[in-house]
Enzyme design. Structure first.
Site, PDB file in Angstrom:
ATOM      1  N   HIS A   1       0.872  -1.166   0.000  1.00  0.00           N
ATOM      2  CA  HIS A   1       0.000   0.000   0.000  1.00  0.00           C
ATOM      3  C   HIS A   1       0.909   1.216   0.000  1.00  0.00           C
ATOM      4  O   HIS A   1       1.708   1.409   0.915  1.00  0.00           O
ATOM      5  CB  HIS A   1      -0.931   0.024   1.213  1.00  0.00           C
ATOM      6  CG  HIS A   1      -1.884   1.160   1.162  1.00  0.00           C
ATOM      7  ND1 HIS A   1      -3.095   1.070   0.515  1.00  0.00           N
ATOM      8  CD2 HIS A   1      -1.793   2.429   1.626  1.00  0.00           C
ATOM      9  CE1 HIS A   1      -3.719   2.235   0.606  1.00  0.00           C
ATOM     10  NE2 HIS A   1      -2.945   3.071   1.276  1.00  0.00           N
ATOM     11  N   CYS A   2       0.793   2.030  -1.026  1.00  0.00           N
ATOM     12  CA  CYS A   2       1.704   3.167  -1.192  1.00  0.00           C
ATOM     13  C   CYS A   2       1.092   4.443  -0.636  1.00  0.00           C
ATOM     14  O   CYS A   2       0.014   4.857  -1.071  1.00  0.00           O
ATOM     15  CB  CYS A   2       2.018   3.345  -2.667  1.00  0.00           C
ATOM     16  SG  CYS A   2       3.173   4.689  -2.970  1.00  0.00           S
TER      17      CYS A   2
END
Length: 187
Positions: free
Chosen positions: A51-52
């Site tokens: 998850h960026c």
């Protein structure tokens, strides 16, 4: 609840597959081999990488090529900044130049690490999640607990798969690969 926890517990012999390991207990669906549930997005992501926080979404199968392009352009932008700072440092003097150089060095370090990690994942056909947590997944272990990558098909084909230009690799023992082999044998 205790009955449920006893049923979900992994077998002591790690080669016996737990049928509950293919289920997402949050979404209540069956997960493909490389999928994982994201706590932030609250959904299962196919070929979950991470998850960026920069793009505030999960990097997975359909958008990891775009993410690699984003990181690469950031890296090239930092290289251009280094070039301009080195060859045009005579235009700015004083403390502001040192603050700018420190900021540029910090940005260059972070961007370089992201660039290396992203392209390393591309040529190995591994996600960040898989490379960090490979001991949790049985399909990455040999009987002597050594690492093996069942998804690697060579550097060029790995990069093509990373950018969604070829179909994804299947595990040799997945249900789909077994069905495909049976269909080929019938023809």
């Amino acid at each position: 609840k205790q009955w449920y926890q006893r049923r979900v517990r992994v077998s002591p012999h790690h080669r016996i597959r737990n049928p509950f390991s293919e289920l997402c207990h949050t979404c209540r669906t069956v997960r493909p081999p490389r999928a994982k549930h994201c706590r932030v997005c609250r959904k299962c992501v196919l070929v979950f990488d991470h998850h960026c926080p920069y793009i505030y979404t999960c990097v997975g199968y359909r958008n990891r090529g775009y993410f690699a392009t984003f990181i690469t352009t950031g890296f090239v932008t930092c290289l251009i900044g280094v070039y301009i700072a080195y060859y045009r440092s005579d235009l700015i003097q004083g403390a502001i130049m040192y603050v700018g150089m420190f900021d540029l060095a910090l940005s260059m370090f972070g961007t370089t690490m992201l660039f290396i990690q992203t392209w390393r994942a591309a040529y190995r056909n591994l996600t960040v999640n898989e490379s960090v947590n490979w001991k949790k997944y049985d399909h990455f272990k040999l009987p002597n607990d050594a690492f093996i990558n069942p998804f690697s098909r060579g550097i060029m084909r790995n990069i093509l798969e990373f950018f969604y230009l070829t179909p994804p690799t299947e595990l040799p023992y997945s249900k789909r690969s077994v069905l495909n082999k049976k269909q080929k044998e019938m023809v």
